[in-house]
Scaffold this active site. Structure first.
Site, PDB file in Angstrom:
ATOM      1  N   ASP A  97      49.072  42.579  53.744  1.00 29.61           N
ATOM      2  CA  ASP A  97      48.877  41.999  52.386  1.00 29.61           C
ATOM      3  C   ASP A  97      48.460  40.663  52.124  1.00 29.61           C
ATOM      4  O   ASP A  97      49.822  40.078  52.457  1.00 29.61           O
ATOM      5  CB  ASP A  97      50.039  42.789  51.488  1.00 29.61           C
ATOM      6  CG  ASP A  97      49.861  42.700  49.489  1.00 29.61           C
ATOM      7  OD1 ASP A  97      48.820  43.950  49.633  1.00 29.61           O
ATOM      8  OD2 ASP A  97      49.469  41.856  49.125  1.00 29.61           O
ATOM      9  N   ASN A 114      42.662  36.521  42.727  1.00 33.68           N
ATOM     10  CA  ASN A 114      40.892  36.893  41.376  1.00 33.68           C
ATOM     11  C   ASN A 114      41.636  36.555  40.066  1.00 33.68           C
ATOM     12  O   ASN A 114      39.908  36.038  38.949  1.00 33.68           O
ATOM     13  CB  ASN A 114      41.330  38.349  41.719  1.00 33.68           C
ATOM     14  CG  ASN A 114      40.999  39.113  42.588  1.00 33.68           C
ATOM     15  OD1 ASN A 114      39.197  38.617  42.918  1.00 33.68           O
ATOM     16  ND2 ASN A 114      41.242  40.137  42.420  1.00 33.68           N
ATOM     17  N   ASP A 160      36.226  38.809  46.632  1.00 31.31           N
ATOM     18  CA  ASP A 160      35.520  39.628  47.678  1.00 31.31           C
ATOM     19  C   ASP A 160      35.046  38.536  49.256  1.00 31.31           C
ATOM     20  O   ASP A 160      35.114  39.014  50.099  1.00 31.31           O
ATOM     21  CB  ASP A 160      34.178  39.713  47.179  1.00 31.31           C
ATOM     22  CG  ASP A 160      34.413  40.353  46.379  1.00 31.31           C
ATOM     23  OD1 ASP A 160      35.240  41.893  45.820  1.00 31.31           O
ATOM     24  OD2 ASP A 160      33.092  41.810  45.612  1.00 31.31           O
ATOM     25  N   GLU A 167      43.645  44.617  48.653  1.00 31.03           N
ATOM     26  CA  GLU A 167      43.820  43.507  49.514  1.00 31.03           C
ATOM     27  C   GLU A 167      44.867  43.594  50.871  1.00 31.03           C
ATOM     28  O   GLU A 167      45.416  42.829  51.356  1.00 31.03           O
ATOM     29  CB  GLU A 167      45.367  42.542  48.861  1.00 31.03           C
ATOM     30  CG  GLU A 167      45.933  42.614  47.964  1.00 31.03           C
ATOM     31  CD  GLU A 167      45.962  43.419  47.038  1.00 31.03           C
ATOM     32  OE1 GLU A 167      47.112  43.247  46.412  1.00 31.03           O
ATOM     33  OE2 GLU A 167      44.625  44.095  46.218  1.00 31.03           O
TER      34      GLU A 167
END
Length: 388
Positions: free
Chosen positions: A264, A272, A281, A308
């Protein structure tokens, strides 16, 4: 000119050069058994005719007509037996080019036999009845191309008329010529129709096969799309459930070893929020690149498990040192040095949870993933950028 050429191609020759090559390999499978059975009937018929001749009363084998008829029966019998032997030999060995030439030769030999019988009949006042019903019958049962039928049947007619004019009875020759022309043209037409129907059937078959291949290809593409995550190109959860679960469960009793890693990205939501989703991305793609190379090296399956989160599964007959493998992966991701300045550590890190053991220790893959997930939570609780 081009339109006339196209019309001739579509209505007479039908097949292109490439299709003709394929057709020459297709039609032997279509006609072999039928023509074999017809040839057997022809051979048996000649045997019957020879027996009937031998048992006829008052037969004189010094008479030329009797010798000629008997010789023609022997000739067709031997030609047919040889044709049957070579047909089988070439067909079984897929020697289709030779097989096609044998069929042409045999067809021509039958025409020569037919011409001989007709000449003998004409010499003794009989009509063209044998020629009239046997030539169209040959056209209907022996597959020859339009050009072959013109050459074989046309040359038979030319030879027959030449012989009749040279040595036959002069009376009624005009009627014989007209009737023979009609029978020959009819035979060529029948042969053409038979060939055309077979060629159209072959083209339809090719079309159906091509459509089936296209549908199959599209289905494979759709299946790939259904199994692959569009952003990363890794397998998705659908692939996990449809392929990996069954594969794992099939091997549960085989005493194999397995490793589940759940990875993770640390503080990814914050990344983000600070850098935007496009940058997020790009971050996922960079980590995916590392994971893909890693999995190729260790023959493992990688799945994008969540936004993620990534799941890596490896099954092996030997014990797996998952901790060493996970440390290598952690090192390579840190080495990628995906920069961020919103944390004390100035690059993107990941946390990894591990489960590894003999497969029979767990009831299902879901259990193994659950253990790895618990380990991931432990790694995060202990400060992230680590393995548990």
């Amino acid at each position: 000119m081009n339109s006339i050429k196209k019309m001739i191609q579509e209505n007479i020759f039908i097949l292109s050069k490439e299709q003709t090559k394929q057709f020459n390999e297709y039609f032997p499978h279509k006609v072999y058994k039928t023509e074999r059975n017809i040839s057997i009937i022809v051979a048996l018929t000649q045997v019957v005719m020879m027996i009937l001749f031998l048992f006829r009363k008052n037969i004189d084998f010094h008479e030329f007509r009797i010798i000629a008829y008997f010789s023609l029966y022997i000739y067709l019998f031997l030609a047919t037996v040889l044709a049957l032997v070579f047909y089988k030999y070439t067909y079984k060995r897929n020697m289709f080019k030779i097989y096609s030439w044998l069929r042409r030769i045999y067809c021509f030999l039958i025409c020569m036999w037919l011409m001989g019988i007709t000449l003998l009949d004409q010499a003794h006042g009989a009509d063209l009845s044998v020629f009239s019903y046997l030539l169209p019958t040959m056209a209907a049962v022996l597959l020859v191309s339009p050009m072959e039928s013109i050459v074989i049947f046309g040359s038979t007619w030319v030879l027959l008329i030449t012989m009749l004019i040279s040595f036959g009875n002069q009376d009624g020759q005009f009627g014989i010529i007209i009737n023979s022309i009609f029978v020959t043209v009819l035979s060529i037409f029948i042969s053409f129709r038979y060939y055309r129907s077979m060629a159209i059937e072959f083209c339809d078959r090719l079309t159906i096969e091509n459509q089936y291949k296209e549908i199959k290809q599209v289905n494979h593409q759709l299946e790939d799309l259904a199994h692959v995550d569009q952003l990363t190109g890794l397998y998705n959860r659908h692939y996990l459930h449809q392929v990996i679960y069954p594969m794992f469960n099939e091997n549960l009793k085989n005493n194999l070893h397995s490793m589940c890693l759940i990875l993770d990205i640390d503080f990814f939501k914050q990344y983000n929020d600070n850098y935007g989703h496009l940058k997020g991305d790009e971050c996922i793609k960079q980590i995916t690149k590392v994971i893909r190379e890693f999995c190729d090296r260790y023959d493992a399956n990688a799945i994008r498990y969540g936004g993620e989160e990534f799941l890596i599964i490896k099954v092996d007959k030997n014990e797996i040192d998952a901790l060493v493998i996970a440390n290598e992966l952690l090192y390579e991701i840190n080495k990628e040095n995906i920069t961020r300045d919103d944390l004390e550590i100035n690059h993107v890190t990941v946390s990894i949870g591990i489960w590894d053991d003999s497969m029979f220790k767990v009831e299902t893959l879901e259990t193994a993933i659950h253990y790895a997930d618990n380990a991931l939570y432990k790694a995060k609780a202990e400060g992230r950028n680590r393995i548990a």
